[in-house]
Write a protein that holds these residues in place. Structure first.
Motif, PDB file in Angstrom:
ATOM      1  N   GLY A  62       5.347  56.427  31.725  1.00 31.91           N
ATOM      2  CA  GLY A  62       5.501  55.104  31.147  1.00 31.91           C
ATOM      3  C   GLY A  62       4.223  54.492  30.621  1.00 31.91           C
ATOM      4  N   GLY A  63       3.081  55.132  30.883  1.00 35.72           N
ATOM      5  CA  GLY A  63       1.816  54.657  30.332  1.00 35.72           C
ATOM      6  C   GLY A  63       1.176  53.526  31.103  1.00 35.72           C
ATOM      7  N   GLY A  64       1.706  53.199  32.295  1.00 35.26           N
ATOM      8  CA  GLY A  64       1.133  52.092  33.053  1.00 35.26           C
ATOM      9  C   GLY A  64      -0.211  52.434  33.673  1.00 35.26           C
ATOM     10  N   VAL A  65      -0.361  53.679  34.117  1.00 33.58           N
ATOM     11  CA  VAL A  65      -1.619  54.091  34.740  1.00 33.58           C
ATOM     12  C   VAL A  65      -1.730  55.602  34.612  1.00 33.58           C
ATOM     13  CG1 VAL A  65      -0.511  54.194  37.018  1.00 33.58           C
ATOM     14  CG2 VAL A  65      -2.988  54.028  36.874  1.00 33.58           C
ATOM     15  N   THR A  66      -2.911  56.083  34.303  1.00 32.59           N
ATOM     16  CA  THR A  66      -3.116  57.521  34.150  1.00 32.59           C
ATOM     17  C   THR A  66      -3.239  58.183  35.520  1.00 32.59           C
ATOM     18  OG1 THR A  66      -5.480  57.080  33.899  1.00 32.59           O
ATOM     19  CG2 THR A  66      -4.175  57.353  31.882  1.00 32.59           C
ATOM     20  N   LEU A  67      -2.942  59.475  35.569  1.00 29.68           N
ATOM     21  CA  LEU A  67      -2.899  60.188  36.839  1.00 29.68           C
ATOM     22  C   LEU A  67      -4.243  60.154  37.565  1.00 29.68           C
ATOM     23  CD1 LEU A  67      -1.187  61.876  38.752  1.00 29.68           C
ATOM     24  CD2 LEU A  67      -1.834  63.917  37.450  1.00 29.68           C
ATOM     25  N   ASP A  68      -5.345  60.155  36.833  1.00 29.62           N
ATOM     26  CA  ASP A  68      -6.655  60.156  37.475  1.00 29.62           C
ATOM     27  C   ASP A  68      -6.942  58.857  38.224  1.00 29.62           C
ATOM     28  OD1 ASP A  68      -6.809  59.226  34.604  1.00 29.62           O
ATOM     29  OD2 ASP A  68      -8.784  58.585  35.302  1.00 29.62           O
ATOM     30  N   ARG A  69      -6.133  57.824  37.973  1.00 24.88           N
ATOM     31  CA  ARG A  69      -6.329  56.550  38.684  1.00 24.88           C
ATOM     32  C   ARG A  69      -5.315  56.368  39.804  1.00 24.88           C
ATOM     33  NH1 ARG A  69      -5.980  51.958  34.666  1.00 24.88           N
ATOM     34  NH2 ARG A  69      -4.962  53.437  33.264  1.00 24.88           N
ATOM     35  N   ILE A  70      -4.568  57.403  40.141  1.00 23.07           N
ATOM     36  CA  ILE A  70      -3.626  57.341  41.260  1.00 23.07           C
ATOM     37  C   ILE A  70      -4.145  58.244  42.363  1.00 23.07           C
ATOM     38  CG2 ILE A  70      -1.233  57.637  41.991  1.00 23.07           C
ATOM     39  CD1 ILE A  70      -0.365  57.325  39.116  1.00 23.07           C
ATOM     40  N   ARG A  71      -4.327  57.679  43.534  1.00 23.14           N
ATOM     41  CA  ARG A  71      -4.930  58.410  44.638  1.00 23.14           C
ATOM     42  C   ARG A  71      -3.997  58.401  45.851  1.00 23.14           C
ATOM     43  NH1 ARG A  71     -10.069  54.521  45.459  1.00 23.14           N
ATOM     44  NH2 ARG A  71     -10.123  54.840  43.197  1.00 23.14           N
TER      45      ARG A  71
END
Length: 398
Positions: free
Chosen positions: A379-388
Motif C-alpha cells: 500500500g506504500g505506507g511504509v517501506t520494508l526497511d522501516r519495519i522492525r
C-alpha cells in the motif's frame, strides 16, 4: 441506557443505528452522526464501545446511547424495538462494523424483521471495515474458486441466522453477503489494494456495485460547529484541541501508537513487548532524546498505559486513546513524526510522516512474510526497511 427521549422522536421518520466495538469505522460513523445530530426528523440509537456517551452529550440530538461489551446489548435491541413500535419510522439505516456484523447487526435485524410495524420498513446497511483485519480477510477471498456462487450460499446461511434457524457465525463469506439480502454499502479500507492481481480484481468486481472507499477527508465537509462537536464526542474539547495543536505544530513532536488484543494473555504479551520496545528505542536513539513525545495507547490496553507513559519519560503527552489517528490527521493534529505498532493507521497516514513501525514478531526474518506487513508495504505506507521486529528480551548477565 441514557434516559433521553426527545418529543421530536414521535414525528421522525428516519431511524439511524450506530454500532461498533472498535475505532476505525467511527471516523465515518461519527461524521454521519454530527451531520444529522440536530435534525428533528432523524432519531439515533448509538452503541460505541470505545466512545461511550452520556446524556449531556446527547441533549437536543434525538439520540439514545446504550453501553456494550463487544456486541449489542439487550437494552440496545429493546430500544430499537420500542422506537419502531411506538413511532412512525419510514426508513432505517444501520451503520456497523462489517467484521462484527454477525453479533451486532443480526440481533438488531432479528428484532426488526420480527416486529409487525417494521416488516415493510426499508433497511439500508452501511458496513465499515474493521481495519487491517478486513484487508487480510479479503486476501482470503481471492482463494475462493467461484466467489459469486460462494456468496450466494453464504447469503442463504445468513438468512437462516436472521430467521433464528441457525446460530450467527464469524464467517468471512457471510460478512460479504449482506448485499444479497439488503440494500448494502461496504465502506472498504484501501480498496485499491485489490487491483494488484487478477484474483483481487475478481473479488473487487464481485462486490463493485456495493462498495465505496472508506474515506478520511470528511473533515472539510463539516461546518466549524460540527467539527467542534465531532472532536468533543471523541473527548477532545477546546482545551485539549489547543494542547494537541501546539504539540503537533512542534517540529520536535513524535507520536508513538500502541497496540492491544481482545484475548487477555495476548494483550498482556503485547503490553510487555511494548514496554521492552520503548526502552530499547530510547536506548538506541530511534526515539530521539530531545523528541517531544506523545503516546496514544490502544483503548483495549489501558492496564499498560501508565507504565508506558513512565517509560516514555517526563513531559510525554497522553493522546486520548479512543481517537483514531485518522481523526488527528484530518483535524491537523498529527505531528510530523509517527511511529508505533503496525496497524490499520499505517495504510492511511501520510507516508512521509511514518518514521518506523514494529511488527508483531520477535523474529527479524519473519517480518517480511507477515500478511499485514506485506499489505502495508504494497500500500506504500511504509517501506520494508522501516519495519522492525520486537526487541529481544533483555538477557541477565551470568
Amino acid at each position: 441506557m441514557t434516559d433521553t427521549h426527545p418529543s421530536e422522536a414521535a414525528s421522525g421518520n428516519v431511524l439511524k443505528l450506530y454500532i461498533d466495538s472498535t475505532s476505525l469505522s467511527l471516523v465515518e460513523q461519527m461524521a454521519d452522526y454530527v451531520r444529522c445530530a440536530e435534525a428533528p426528523e432523524v432519531f439515533k440509537v448509538i452503541t460505541w464501545l470505545r466512545v461511550p456517551l452520556d446524556e449531556a452529550q446527547l441533549v437536543a440530538h434525538n439520540a439514545m446511547y446504550a453501553p456494550q461489551m463487544a456486541a449489542v446489548s439487550i437494552d440496545f435491541v429493546r430500544a430499537v424495538r420500542d422506537l419502531v413500535a411506538d413511532n412512525p419510522v419510514g426508513r432505517v439505516e444501520i451503520h456497523a462494523n462489517q467484521t462484527h456484523a454477525w453479533r451486532s447487526v443480526i440481533p438488531v435485524m432479528r428484532a426488526l424483521l420480527g416486529h409487525p410495524n417494521s416488516r415493510e420498513v426499508p433497511v439500508r446497511l452501511h458496513l465499515y471495515d474493521d481495519g487491517s483485519l478486513s484487508l487480510v480477510q479479503r486476501e482470503g477471498l481471492k482463494q475462493v474458486p467461484d466467489l459469486p456462487a460462494a456468496l450466494q450460499r453464504a447469503a442463504l446461511e445468513l438468512g437462516q441466522a436472521l430467521q433464528g434457524k441457525a446460530a450467527p457465525a464469524a464467517n468471512v463469506l457471510q460478512s460479504h453477503a449482506w448485499h444479497l439480502l439488503f440494500d448494502t454499502t461496504y465502506h472498504m479500507l484501501r480498496r485499491d489494494l485489490l487491483s494488484a492481481d487478477a484474483e483481487g480484481r475478481r473479488v473487487a468486481q464481485a462486490l463493485a456495485a456495493h462498495t465505496q472507499d472508506m474515506r478520511f477527508d470528511g473533515w472539510a465537509t463539516l461546518t466549524p460547529e460540527q467539527q467542534r462537536l465531532y472532536l468533543a464526542l471523541f473527548g477532545i474539547g477546546d482545551a485539549e484541541r489547543d494542547a494537541l495543536q501546539a504539540w503537533a505544530d512542534d517540529p520536535a513532536a513524535w507520536l508513538f501508537t500502541g497496540s492491544a488484543a481482545w484475548d487477555a494473555p495476548l494483550n498482556d504479551r503485547l503490553g510487555q513487548a511494548q514496554l521492552r520496545a520503548v526502552h530499547a528505542l530510547r536506548a538506541d536513539g530511534s526515539l530521539p532524546a530531545d523528541a517531544r513525545m506523545g503516546f496514544k495507547a490502544h483503548p483495549a490496553n489501558a492496564t499498560y498505559t501508565a507504565p508506558l507513559m513512565e517509560a516514555f519519560g517526563p513531559g510525554t503527552l497522553q493522546v486520548p486513546s479512543q481517537v483514531p489517528l485518522e481523526v488527528l490527521m484530518m483535524a491537523g493534529l498529527l505531528p510530523r513524526q509517527v511511529a508505533g505498532i503496525v496497524s490499520s493507521a499505517f495504510f492511511n497516514l501520510p507516508a512521509e510522516r511514518i518514521r518506523f513501525a514494529i511488527a508483531d514478531t520477535d523474529d527479524a526474518a519473519a517480518v517480511a512474510g507477515l500478511p499485514v506487513v506485506q499489505l502495508v508495504v504494497r500500500g506504500g505506507g511504509v517501506t520494508l526497511d522501516r519495519i522492525r521486529p520486537w526487541p529481544a528480551p533483555a538477557r541477565l548477565e551470568p
